[in-house]
Scaffold this active site. Structure first.
Site, PDB file in Angstrom:
ATOM      1  N   TYR A 217     -12.176  -2.170  12.651  1.00 44.95           N
ATOM      2  CA  TYR A 217     -10.804  -1.673  12.436  1.00 44.95           C
ATOM      3  C   TYR A 217      -9.939  -1.965  13.666  1.00 44.95           C
ATOM      4  CZ  TYR A 217      -7.149   1.780  11.383  1.00 44.95           C
ATOM      5  OH  TYR A 217      -5.958   2.415  11.148  1.00 44.95           O
TER       6      TYR A 217
ATOM      7  N   LYS B 101      -6.545  -4.396  14.020  1.00 48.63           N
ATOM      8  CA  LYS B 101      -5.235  -3.915  14.472  1.00 48.63           C
ATOM      9  C   LYS B 101      -4.789  -4.656  15.734  1.00 48.63           C
ATOM     10  CE  LYS B 101      -4.628  -0.941  11.173  1.00 48.63           C
ATOM     11  NZ  LYS B 101      -3.574  -1.164  10.163  1.00 48.63           N
TER      12      LYS B 101
ATOM     13  N   ALA C 260     -10.361  -4.229  15.937  1.00 48.42           N
ATOM     14  CA  ALA C 260     -10.133  -5.680  16.064  1.00 48.42           C
ATOM     15  C   ALA C 260      -9.048  -6.140  15.094  1.00 48.42           C
ATOM     16  CB  ALA C 260     -11.436  -6.431  15.810  1.00 48.42           C
TER      17      ALA C 260
ATOM     18  N   ASP D 197      -3.499  -7.059  -4.812  1.00 45.05           N
ATOM     19  CA  ASP D 197      -4.425  -6.931  -3.688  1.00 45.05           C
ATOM     20  C   ASP D 197      -3.907  -7.876  -2.605  1.00 45.05           C
ATOM     21  OD1 ASP D 197      -6.388  -7.289  -1.813  1.00 45.05           O
ATOM     22  OD2 ASP D 197      -7.997  -7.718  -3.239  1.00 45.05           O
ATOM     23  N   VAL D 198      -3.232  -7.332  -1.612  1.00 40.28           N
ATOM     24  CA  VAL D 198      -2.532  -8.190  -0.639  1.00 40.28           C
ATOM     25  C   VAL D 198      -3.465  -8.861   0.368  1.00 40.28           C
ATOM     26  CG1 VAL D 198      -0.258  -7.125  -0.879  1.00 40.28           C
ATOM     27  CG2 VAL D 198      -1.885  -6.169   0.770  1.00 40.28           C
TER      28      VAL D 198
ATOM     29  N   GLY E 176       0.821  -1.219   0.000  1.00 33.74           N
ATOM     30  CA  GLY E 176       0.000   0.000   0.000  1.00 33.74           C
ATOM     31  C   GLY E 176       0.846   1.256   0.000  1.00 33.74           C
ATOM     32  N   ALA E 177       1.890   1.247  -0.846  1.00 34.27           N
ATOM     33  CA  ALA E 177       2.868   2.351  -0.790  1.00 34.27           C
ATOM     34  C   ALA E 177       2.597   3.445  -1.822  1.00 34.27           C
ATOM     35  CB  ALA E 177       4.278   1.796  -0.975  1.00 34.27           C
TER      36      ALA E 177
ATOM     37  N   ARG F 274       0.318   5.694  -1.854  1.00 36.81           N
ATOM     38  CA  ARG F 274      -0.138   6.978  -1.301  1.00 36.81           C
ATOM     39  C   ARG F 274      -0.123   6.891   0.234  1.00 36.81           C
ATOM     40  NH1 ARG F 274      -5.894   6.500  -0.228  1.00 36.81           N
ATOM     41  NH2 ARG F 274      -6.527   4.401  -0.845  1.00 36.81           N
TER      42      ARG F 274
HETATM   43  P1  NAP Z   1      -4.693   5.653   2.989  1.00 37.79           P
HETATM   44  O1  NAP Z   1      -4.111   6.980   2.657  1.00 37.79           O
HETATM   45  O2  NAP Z   1      -6.151   5.418   2.828  1.00 37.79           O
HETATM   46  O3  NAP Z   1      -3.869   4.555   2.193  1.00 37.79           O
HETATM   47  C1  NAP Z   1      -4.182   3.205   2.306  1.00 37.79           C
HETATM   48  C2  NAP Z   1      -3.195   2.414   1.483  1.00 37.79           C
HETATM   49  O4  NAP Z   1      -3.468   1.026   1.657  1.00 37.79           O
HETATM   50  C3  NAP Z   1      -3.300   2.716  -0.004  1.00 37.79           C
HETATM   51  O5  NAP Z   1      -1.987   2.821  -0.525  1.00 37.79           O
HETATM   52  C4  NAP Z   1      -4.004   1.483  -0.562  1.00 37.79           C
HETATM   53  O6  NAP Z   1      -3.598   1.126  -1.870  1.00 37.79           O
HETATM   54  C5  NAP Z   1      -3.507   0.423   0.388  1.00 37.79           C
HETATM   55  N1  NAP Z   1      -4.365  -0.753   0.387  1.00 37.79           N
HETATM   56  C6  NAP Z   1      -5.595  -0.897   0.958  1.00 37.79           C
HETATM   57  N2  NAP Z   1      -6.075  -2.125   0.728  1.00 37.79           N
HETATM   58  C7  NAP Z   1      -5.111  -2.763  -0.005  1.00 37.79           C
HETATM   59  C8  NAP Z   1      -5.015  -4.069  -0.536  1.00 37.79           C
HETATM   60  N3  NAP Z   1      -5.999  -4.961  -0.382  1.00 37.79           N
HETATM   61  N4  NAP Z   1      -3.903  -4.396  -1.235  1.00 37.79           N
HETATM   62  C9  NAP Z   1      -2.899  -3.506  -1.393  1.00 37.79           C
HETATM   63  N5  NAP Z   1      -2.935  -2.256  -0.906  1.00 37.79           N
HETATM   64  C10 NAP Z   1      -4.033  -1.905  -0.219  1.00 37.79           C
HETATM   65  O7  NAP Z   1      -4.395   5.279   4.515  1.00 37.79           O
HETATM   66  P2  NAP Z   1      -3.143   5.602   5.465  1.00 37.79           P
HETATM   67  O8  NAP Z   1      -3.615   6.534   6.493  1.00 37.79           O
HETATM   68  O9  NAP Z   1      -1.939   5.903   4.673  1.00 37.79           O
HETATM   69  O10 NAP Z   1      -3.011   4.175   6.170  1.00 37.79           O
HETATM   70  C11 NAP Z   1      -1.848   3.345   6.022  1.00 37.79           C
HETATM   71  C12 NAP Z   1      -1.792   2.405   7.216  1.00 37.79           C
HETATM   72  O11 NAP Z   1      -1.660   3.195   8.418  1.00 37.79           O
HETATM   73  C13 NAP Z   1      -3.061   1.572   7.406  1.00 37.79           C
HETATM   74  O12 NAP Z   1      -2.704   0.271   7.838  1.00 37.79           O
HETATM   75  C14 NAP Z   1      -3.796   2.309   8.495  1.00 37.79           C
HETATM   76  O13 NAP Z   1      -4.666   1.470   9.196  1.00 37.79           O
HETATM   77  C15 NAP Z   1      -2.630   2.776   9.350  1.00 37.79           C
HETATM   78  N6  NAP Z   1      -2.924   3.887  10.257  1.00 37.79           N
HETATM   79  C16 NAP Z   1      -3.310   5.113   9.779  1.00 37.79           C
HETATM   80  C17 NAP Z   1      -3.553   6.144  10.674  1.00 37.79           C
HETATM   81  C18 NAP Z   1      -3.958   7.524  10.224  1.00 37.79           C
HETATM   82  O14 NAP Z   1      -4.219   8.372  11.092  1.00 37.79           O
HETATM   83  N7  NAP Z   1      -3.996   7.812   8.941  1.00 37.79           N
HETATM   84  C19 NAP Z   1      -3.419   5.923  12.065  1.00 37.79           C
HETATM   85  C20 NAP Z   1      -3.038   4.665  12.512  1.00 37.79           C
HETATM   86  C21 NAP Z   1      -2.786   3.662  11.601  1.00 37.79           C
HETATM   87  P3  NAP Z   1      -4.329   1.653  -3.238  1.00 37.79           P
HETATM   88  O15 NAP Z   1      -4.591   3.110  -3.050  1.00 37.79           O
HETATM   89  O16 NAP Z   1      -3.292   1.360  -4.266  1.00 37.79           O
HETATM   90  O17 NAP Z   1      -5.566   0.832  -3.442  1.00 37.79           O
END
Ligand code: NAP
Length: 253
Positions: free
Chosen positions: A157, A161, A159, A64-65, A13-14, A16
């Site tokens: 979500y 994590k 659960a 799709d991981v 998921g790199a 964005r």
């Molecule tokens: P985001 O901007 O919505 O990005 C999510 C990323 O996950 C995207 O690159 C997306 O890929 C990828 N993804 C989702 N489902 C996928 C799948 N089945 N296969 C491959 N890639 C997949 O969210 P983010 O905030 O950067 O979140 C990244 C991580 O940080 C997540 O695990 C999230 O739970 C965690 N996190 C975020 C926050 C926060 O405040 N933002 C806080 C705590 C933890 P595509 O766009 O290519 O589909």
């Protein structure tokens, strides 16, 4: 010499968000990066160009991981291109918020598969080779919701994590004797697409609950992940590193 020179990293998921910043941080430390994306081909291409323009190496891999077969093909492709994976960052994640009593099966299991299933898939696929190499770093991205910072509407979500943090500790125990560390990094509140809805509704309330009174930058997460991937962190395993401006310490958002 950079701290991750000659290392190969796979970041899920790199394309964005936080994953993008993790890929940049690992590349800035010298790692060659396999950039996994699912749907964001365009922004992943921009990221790869940015890394290459700084003299780094980034190769894109669509998958799709949450799906084991897709994840398996992804790992084979990365091995074919780079020969090994030294650093695996399980970052891919989604949210499907709803109050628990209204939550559908689909909302629950989609999140479990994307957030925990992907970690299970890739760790199983990558660990055997790391064990043979007697070295490796696995870093899972979790959340303060896993422990003591519940958010209404995020039971699925949280659960997913919590499952990932428990899995982190058990796999750390199993892999420690092989020189492979497994840790989690738990960001607090990073303004990405994932939390756009919450931010729109509750921006002022959320910032008051963050002890440092500042939203987190994706780069803050990238720096922590890069550290855990280095030799300096070789004796840290089974830990959750909270990079959250004090959110987890102060009982959450
Ligand atoms: P985001 O901007 O919505 O990005 C999510 C990323 O996950 C995207 O690159 C997306 O890929 C990828 N993804 C989702 N489902 C996928 C799948 N089945 N296969 C491959 N890639 C997949 O969210 P983010 O905030 O950067 O979140 C990244 C991580 O940080 C997540 O695990 C999230 O739970 C965690 N996190 C975020 C926050 C926060 O405040 N933002 C806080 C705590 C933890 P595509 O766009 O290519 O589909």
């Amino acid at each position: 010499m950079k701290r991750l020179e000659n290392k190969i990293a796979l970041v899920t998921g790199a394309g964005r968000g936080i994953g993008r910043a993790i890929a940049v941080a690992l590349s800035d430390e010298g790692a060659q990066v396999a950039v996994n994306y699912n749907t964001s081909a365009e922004s992943a291409t921009v990221l790869a160009a940015e890394i290459e323009s700084k003299g780094g190496t980034a190769v894109l891999f669509q998958a799709d991981v949450s799906n084991y077969d897709d994840a398996s093909i992804l790992v084979d492709q990365v091995y074919a291109r780079f020969g090994r994976i030294d650093i695996l960052v399980n970052n891919a994640g989604i949210s499907r918020d709803n109050l628990m009593v209204n939550m559908t099966d689909k909302e629950c299991w989609e999140v479990m598969h994307a957030n925990f299933g992907s970690v299970f898939n890739l760790t199983r696929l990558v660990a055997p080779s790391m064990m043979r190499e007697r070295q490796g770093r696995i870093i899972n991205i979790t959340s303060p919701t896993a422990e003591r910072a519940p958010v209404e509407g995020q039971s699925n979500y949280a659960a997913s994590k919590a499952a990932t943090e428990a899995f982190t500790r058990c796999s750390a125990l199993e892999l420690a004797r092989f020189g492979v560390t497994v840790n989690a990094v738990a960001p607090g509140f990073v303004p990405t697409d994932l939390v756009g809805g919450l931010l729109q509704r509750y921006r002022a309330r959320i910032i008051k609950r963050i002890p440092v009174r500042e939203f987190e930058r994706p780069e803050d997460v990238g720096a922590a992940v890069a550290y855990l991937a280095t030799e300096q962190a070789r004796y840290i395993t089974g830990e959750v590193l909270h990079v959250d401006g004090g959110v987890n310490m102060s009982m959450g958002l």
